[in-house]
Design an enzyme around this catalytic site. Structure first.
Site: not given
Ligand code: CTP
Length: 214
Positions: A21-24, A89
């Site tokens: 995943s990512n930091r959004s 994101a």
């Protein structure tokens, strides 16, 4: 008008407990939903997993993976909207295979093959009259203007909101943002650092002005 807004990250599972995943945080997308509601519009909010409450009055559709988000966007686009803001994101890659059982350390280092996810913004099928105002976001760590203008063209947006993700005080997982908007006619507008809600209000106003001039 009806605003279709995506927000937050997507999660691409590796096994039942792990994912890419990512930091959004979802805050920019949720602020856009709040700003559109505040100005009296209907909002459908398609959101990846986030820890913030949805603005009251939005129709919330929760999704997890990029594929689920792509399907939800297309389904909702097909029923009609006036403004489509792709703020999520989306993970660009996903594991090719998802293990049905937890990968064990004792099995050794896993070999994870990644494959691209669908590019939702670039591939969504718009209604034939193409009256929908399409807005993209562009998260950049270098060459902001060049990269954003390339995405604006390639993803066929009316405008794209670019932010510099190397800054710690704005952008990803922050309360504030600083944006440069790039338009199809080559013009651009810079919005200095401000709360995500104030920036969202400006973006919503611009969307409405474009929609009303169609
Ligand atoms: N986007 C999308 N589907 C994807 C990836 C991105 O719809 N699979 C959308 C984002 O929501 C955003 C725009 O495309 O509106 C640009 O996303 P960004 O992450 O900045 O760029 P990418 O196209 O993923 O390219 P890169 O990661 O190489 O910068």
């Amino acid at each position: 008008m009806t605003f279709l807004v995506t927000a937050g990250p997507t999660r691409e599972p590796l096994d039942p407990v792990r994912f890419i995943s990512n930091r959004s945080s979802g805050r920019m997308g949720y602020a856009l939903a709040a700003a559109a509601l505040e100005s009296g519009h209907e909002v459908v909010l398609i959101s990846g997993p986030v820890c913030i409450p949805a603005p009251q009055g939005a129709q919330l559709i929760r999704v997890t993976t990029a594929d689920e988000m792509a399907d939800a966007v297309q389904t909702r686009m097909d029923t009609g909207c006036d403004v489509f803001i792709m703020c999520a994101a989306v993970a660009d890659f996903k594991p090719r295979d998802v293990s049905p059982r937890k990968l064990k350390k004792s099995d050794g280092l896993p070999h994870i093959e990644l494959v691209p996810t669908r590019d939702i913004l670039a591939s969504v099928t718009l209604p034939r009259d193409r009256r929908v105002v399409v807005v993209g976001f562009s998260a950049e760590s270098e060459d902001l203007a060049r990269n954003a203008q390339k995405k604006l063209r390639e993803k066929n947006c009316d405008f794209i909101c670019a932010n510099d993700i190397t800054r710690m005080d704005t952008g990803f997982d922050a309360d504030q943002n600083e944006l440069t908007l790039f338009f199809r006619d080559g013009s651009q507008r810079h919005f200095p650092r401000d709360s995500k809600l104030n920036l969202a209000r400006d973006i919503v106003k611009i969307c409405i002005a474009i929609a009303e001039n169609r």
